[in-house]
Design an enzyme around this catalytic site. Structure first.
Site, mmCIF file in Angstrom:
data_model
loop_
_atom_site.group_PDB
_atom_site.id
_atom_site.type_symbol
_atom_site.label_atom_id
_atom_site.label_comp_id
_atom_site.label_asym_id
_atom_site.label_seq_id
_atom_site.Cartn_x
_atom_site.Cartn_y
_atom_site.Cartn_z
ATOM 1 C CB SER A 113 -0.534 6.440 2.493
ATOM 2 O OG SER A 113 0.491 6.122 3.113
ATOM 3 C CG HIS A 114 3.084 7.730 0.914
ATOM 4 N ND1 HIS A 114 2.426 6.468 1.143
ATOM 5 C CD2 HIS A 114 3.931 7.640 -0.411
ATOM 6 C CE1 HIS A 114 2.422 5.819 -0.056
ATOM 7 N NE2 HIS A 114 3.164 6.417 -0.700
ATOM 8 C CG ASP A 278 2.676 7.612 6.479
ATOM 9 O OD1 ASP A 278 2.415 7.518 7.282
ATOM 10 O OD2 ASP A 278 2.185 6.889 5.510
ATOM 11 C CG ASP A 280 -1.818 6.580 6.521
ATOM 12 O OD1 ASP A 280 -0.544 6.835 6.331
ATOM 13 O OD2 ASP A 280 -2.243 5.458 6.576
ATOM 14 C CG ASP A 282 0.415 3.482 7.374
ATOM 15 O OD1 ASP A 282 1.025 4.452 6.940
ATOM 16 O OD2 ASP A 282 -0.361 2.918 6.596
ATOM 17 N NE ARG A 283 4.536 4.315 3.141
ATOM 18 C CZ ARG A 283 5.133 4.428 1.820
ATOM 19 N NH1 ARG A 283 5.801 5.358 1.468
ATOM 20 N NH2 ARG A 283 4.476 3.598 0.975
ATOM 21 C CE LYS A 377 2.739 1.311 5.690
ATOM 22 N NZ LYS A 377 2.187 0.499 4.406
HETATM 23 C C1 G1P Z 1 3.687 1.128 -1.388
HETATM 24 C C2 G1P Z 1 4.783 0.463 -0.783
HETATM 25 C C3 G1P Z 1 4.341 -0.871 -0.199
HETATM 26 C C4 G1P Z 1 3.152 -0.086 0.859
HETATM 27 C C5 G1P Z 1 2.174 0.422 0.296
HETATM 28 C C6 G1P Z 1 1.345 1.158 1.065
HETATM 29 O O1 G1P Z 1 3.193 0.351 -2.494
HETATM 30 O O2 G1P Z 1 5.881 0.020 -1.735
HETATM 31 O O3 G1P Z 1 5.249 -1.501 0.791
HETATM 32 O O4 G1P Z 1 2.529 -1.371 1.621
HETATM 33 O O5 G1P Z 1 2.958 1.617 -0.472
HETATM 34 O O6 G1P Z 1 2.005 2.020 2.124
HETATM 35 P P1 G1P Z 1 3.249 0.480 -4.073
HETATM 36 O O7 G1P Z 1 3.094 1.858 -4.375
HETATM 37 O O8 G1P Z 1 4.848 0.033 -4.192
HETATM 38 O O9 G1P Z 1 2.258 -0.276 -4.399
HETATM 39 ZN ZN ZN Z 2 0.648 5.665 5.285
#
Ligand code: G1P
Ligand code: ZN
Length: 544
Positions: A113-114, A278, A280, A282-283, A377
């Site tokens: 992801s990010h 981000d 991938d 989704d954000r 998302k």
């Molecule tokens: C974090 C975000 C959560 C999101 C997840 C995946 O998870 O807080 O809302 O769904 O990334 O993108 P966390 O690191 O808080 O468990």
């Molecule tokens: Zn992501």
């Protein structure tokens, strides 16, 4: 036979977190580490033989070798057909859409992801089920159980597949189709939003935008949709070429990690609209000229304006938000007379509600917004939704937000993250907070009094499954709220998240700066948790 059965030793650290298994690349590069986890996935899926899978990732370092391994293992485990995005690229929402559209059995997403990428960065692997959404806890824990006991995996002795050309190939009896990652997703967006109205906005000469793809997966999607199909000026998309290390950046669309876009939007002659997604895809982050839209507000504003978009013209069945997300959307739901659900953090908790038709829109404070069009998302979707609203309302981002607050009041909101905290110290801080509940209840802090404190637990209204330990909530008599949670996606030490929220009905006070408006509550949060004493930190790593 071309299928090899390889003896292996189980790794006991393959427990999927909030969003799949995320580890340092170097961990994934240990002998058999990836193979073990992939075999654990295949072993846990009843009925996979003879079915179709979708495979793709965000293009980060290790994406390609991982896909080659997965293809060879899929062939050895009886999968009939695999769809792969060209160059191994597929955004997370695009995987979700392809699984649904192609009626695939499921999909494997390669992404952290990010989190930063590259040889020293992070990698991740996540399984999505037939509805296109992240596997629920029942599936992820079965995978973990299996991984802990694994002693062998199966892999085909095939050469590597050409991932860079659209077309058909195969391994053994398994068919492989390399698909354009963008086309089917772009068609879905065309059905949901008024592309004509948005095109008119872009070609009016009165509206400009900057979209930061952060050298991650959404570059090709954004160029095709915004510039090619919607007529936005060339150069609207910046950092549009996916790179294995995201150009050295941290592909998280927020005020800290998207400094280039933030500088453009706060600079002289800033565009009217700014957005980013981000790693991938989704954000999303939504910006106006010199103006930041808090994700919780973005969700509420999309809900309040949903019927503007053709895909939502008949209204919303209901909405859902994760527990730490602000209650701004709750106020909209009340006004619309629709149901509003509060779920634990993580998109997987929205799946049942979406499948059951109970909610249409959902979102999280962590820059995630989406709807029933997929089961993830979706960053670009949110950007297009905003564009559709801007094209119809012809007001600035700031005006739209200010007017929203004037009608519903403003939920001042911030999240403070303390990253790479010593894991034991972080766990102890949470434990002490829970132990302090009896002392906290009823305690006064200035004009506020603690009304409740608990550890959030959720009973899924559809399948009645229960998830406990989802974050410590401290609620005050005036509606203010503090939430403490440990991240489930980090790969180094622990990340402590502190979520602070305060509702302000008085429009005269809506223009205050967020950190100032919440200063009181922020210091109460630090005192209650004895944060500095327990973690050695006095300032957050990231404030959103
Ligand atoms: C974090 C975000 C959560 C999101 C997840 C995946 O998870 O807080 O809302 O769904 O990334 O993108 P966390 O690191 O808080 O468990
Ligand atoms: Zn992501």
């Amino acid at each position: 036979m071309n299928i090899r059965t390889v003896a292996t030793k189980a790794y006991t650290d393959q427990k999927p977190g909030t969003s799949g298994l995320r580890k340092k690349v170097t961990i994934f590069q240990q002998p058999h580490y990836l193979e073990n986890f992939v075999q654990a996935i295949f072993d846990s899926l009843v009925g996979l033989q003879g079915k179709t899978l979708v495979v793709g990732g965000d293009g980060r370092y290790y994406n390609r070798p991982a896909i080659q391994t997965i293809l060879k293992m899929a062939a050895a485990n009886g999968v009939k057909r695999v769809l792969v995005g060209r160059a191994g690229l597929l955004s997370t929402p695009a995987v979700s859409h392809l699984i649904r559209k192609q009626r695939a059995f499921g999909g494997i997403i390669l992404s952290a992801s990010h989190n930063p990428g590259g040889p020293d960065g992070d990698f991740g692997i996540k399984y999505n089920i037939t509805n296109g959404g992240p596997a629920p806890e029942s599936v992820t824990s079965a995978i973990y159980q299996r991984a802990c006991k694994l002693s062998l995996y199966r892999i085909h002795n095939a050469p590597d597949i050409d991932l860079d050309n659209i077309g058909h190939s195969g391994i053994g009896d398994m068919e492989i189709e390399i698909v354009d990652p963008v086309t089917q997703y772009a068609q879905l967006m065309e059905r949901l939003f008024d592309f004509n109205a948005i095109r008119t906005l872009f070609t009016s000469g009165l509206f400009t935008m900057r979209y930061d793809a952060m050298h991650a997966v959404t570059g090709p999607y954004a160029i095709e949709i915004l510039e090619n199909r919607l007529g936005a000026a060339q150069g609207t998309v910046i950092n549009g070429r996916p790179l294995e290390d995201f150009g050295g950046g941290h592909p998280d669309p927020n005020l800290t990690y998207a400094p280039e876009l933030v500088a453009i939007m706060n600079g002289a002659r800033a565009p009217d609209f700014g957005a980013a997604a981000d790693g991938d895809g989704d954000r999303n982050m939504i910006l106006g000229r010199n103006f930041f839209v808090t994700p919780s507000d973005s969700l509420a504003i999309l809900a309040a304006n949903a019927t503007i978009a053709p895909g939502y013209a008949t209204g919303l069945a209901g909405v859902a938000r994760s527990m730490p997300t602000s209650a701004a959307v709750d106020r909209v739901a009340k006004e619309l007379g629709i149901e509003c659900f509060e779920t634990p953090t993580g998109w997987k908790f929205f799946g049942n509600l979406l499948d059951a038709g109970r909610v249409t829109l959902c979102g999280e404070e962590s820059f995630g917004t989406g709807s029933n069009h997929v089961r993830e998302k979706d960053g670009l979707w949110a950007v297009l939704f905003w564009l559709n609203i801007l094209a119809v309302r012809r007001q600035s981002v700031e005006q739209i937000v200010q007017r929203h607050w004037a009608v519903y009041g403003r939920n001042f909101y911030t999240r403070h993250d303390y990253e790479s905290v010593d894991a034991t110290a972080a766990t102890q801080l949470m434990d002490r907070l829970r132990e302090d509940f009896p002392d906290l209840r009823g305690r006064k802090f200035g004009h506020r009094q603690v009304l409740f404190c608990d550890d959030f637990s959720y009973t899924d209204p559809v399948d009645r499954s229960v998830s406990t330990g989802q974050g410590v909530r401290i609620g005050f008599d005036n509606g203010d709220r503090i939430v403490f949670r440990l991240s489930g996606t980090g790969t180094e030490g622990a990340t402590l998240r502190v979520y602070i929220e305060s509702y302000e009905p008085d429009a005269a006070k809506h223009r205050q700066e967020t950190q100032q408006a919440l200063a009181d509550l922020i210091s109460i949060a630090r005192d209650i948790s004895r944060l500095t004493e327990r973690t050695g930190r006095d300032t957050p790593t990231v404030i959103t």
